[in-house]
Design a protein around this motif. Structure first.
Motif, short mmCIF file in Angstrom:
data_model
loop_
_atom_site.label_atom_id
_atom_site.label_comp_id
_atom_site.label_asym_id
_atom_site.label_seq_id
_atom_site.Cartn_x
_atom_site.Cartn_y
_atom_site.Cartn_z
N MET A 37 2.91 5.99 -2.95
CA MET A 37 4.01 6.86 -3.35
C MET A 37 4.17 6.90 -4.87
N ALA A 38 4.01 5.75 -5.52
CA ALA A 38 4.12 5.73 -6.98
C ALA A 38 2.99 6.54 -7.62
N ARG A 39 1.79 6.44 -7.04
CA ARG A 39 0.67 7.20 -7.58
C ARG A 39 0.87 8.70 -7.39
N LEU A 40 1.34 9.10 -6.20
CA LEU A 40 1.61 10.53 -5.96
C LEU A 40 2.72 11.04 -6.88
N ARG A 41 3.72 10.19 -7.11
CA ARG A 41 4.79 10.59 -8.03
C ARG A 41 4.27 10.76 -9.45
N ALA A 42 3.38 9.88 -9.88
CA ALA A 42 2.80 10.00 -11.22
C ALA A 42 1.93 11.26 -11.32
N TYR A 43 1.16 11.55 -10.27
CA TYR A 43 0.35 12.77 -10.27
C TYR A 43 1.23 14.02 -10.33
N PHE A 44 2.36 13.98 -9.60
CA PHE A 44 3.26 15.13 -9.58
C PHE A 44 3.82 15.41 -10.97
N PHE A 45 4.32 14.37 -11.64
CA PHE A 45 4.87 14.57 -12.97
C PHE A 45 3.78 14.92 -13.99
N PHE A 84 0.83 -1.20 0.00
CA PHE A 84 0.00 0.00 0.00
C PHE A 84 0.86 1.26 0.00
N HIS A 85 1.94 1.21 0.80
CA HIS A 85 2.83 2.36 0.88
C HIS A 85 3.51 2.62 -0.47
#
Length: 231
Positions: free
Chosen positions: A23-31, A18-19
């Motif tokens: 983090m991968a989803r937030l990173r994708a949203y950021f980019f 889950f962690h």
């Protein structure tokens, strides 16, 4: 103690996926946010800097009493330049304007150092603005720098003059740009039979060169033509 030690690794193991997924989803949203906002922000920033540059160049020439920039009206310099160039074009369309243009044209062409620069710049702008050469808009593929290796090039015209008389076959002038800076490159003279003209326009070709092949234009030939059935 033993039960806590046995349960804690299980709880940690359940929390790790889950962690990592969060983090991968937030990173994708950021980019994705950068991808959406960066082109718009840079475009408006460059446009605003260009407007401010034109205002700073024109404002010293206008008295403060009649300068709209002091009234909180940005963009006056850009508007003044556009209006000024339009008026100059209107004046040169008449007999007196054509005579003055001919006079300073002859004067600049006889200058020892400025003649070459003036002639080259004038010919480039006449070709780009007056659209005298349709071949200037063609994008092509050529085998360069060796057989079996293809590169993108732009046809700038038909080979004529002294160079054209050196060949018996029909030759074309080809400009091979460098990546990602298309302002530099190589001028080649190739037979027209060895040049494969593409359907994409110059803007799409430049985008592909600047992006190092990341931005690939669609295939208009397959999109416009319906598929043929064997029956």
């Amino acid at each position: 103690m033993s039960e806590q030690n046995q349960e804690s690794p299980a709880k940690k193991a359940k929390g790790v996926p889950f962690h990592i997924g969060l983090m991968a989803r937030l990173r994708a949203y950021f980019f994705a946010g950068i991808l959406v906002t960066a082109p718009v922000s840079i475009t408006f920033y460059l446009a605003w800097q260009f407007i401010k540059f034109m205002d700073n160049q024109v404002s010293p020439l206008v008295p403060p009493e009649i300068n709209p920039q002091y009234w909180g009206f940005p963009g006056f310099g850009l508007i003044a330049v556009i209006v000024g160039l339009t008026l100059i074009g209107m004046l040169t369309a008449g007999f007196v304007g054509r005579f003055l243009v001919r006079v300073y044209d002859i004067f600049l062409q006889r200058m020892p150092v400025l003649s070459g620069i003036y002639s080259a710049v004038k010919q480039i702008f006449e070709t780009m603005l007056a659209q005298k050469a349709n071949a200037f808009r063609e994008v092509a593929l050529i085998e360069y720098p060796r057989k079996g290796m293809w590169t993108m090039a732009f046809i700038t015209g038909r080979t004529s003059g002294e160079i054209g008389t050196m060949f018996a076959e029909d030759m074309v002038n080809v400009f091979v740009p460098t990546t990602p800076n298309p302002t530099s490159g190589f001028l080649l003279f190739l037979p027209r039979s060895e040049v494969r003209v593409l359907d994409m326009n110059v803007e799409e070709g430049l985008k592909m060169v600047i992006s190092t092949g990341i931005l690939v234009p669609p295939n208009r030939k397959n999109a416009d033509q319906p598929e043929l059935s064997l029956t």
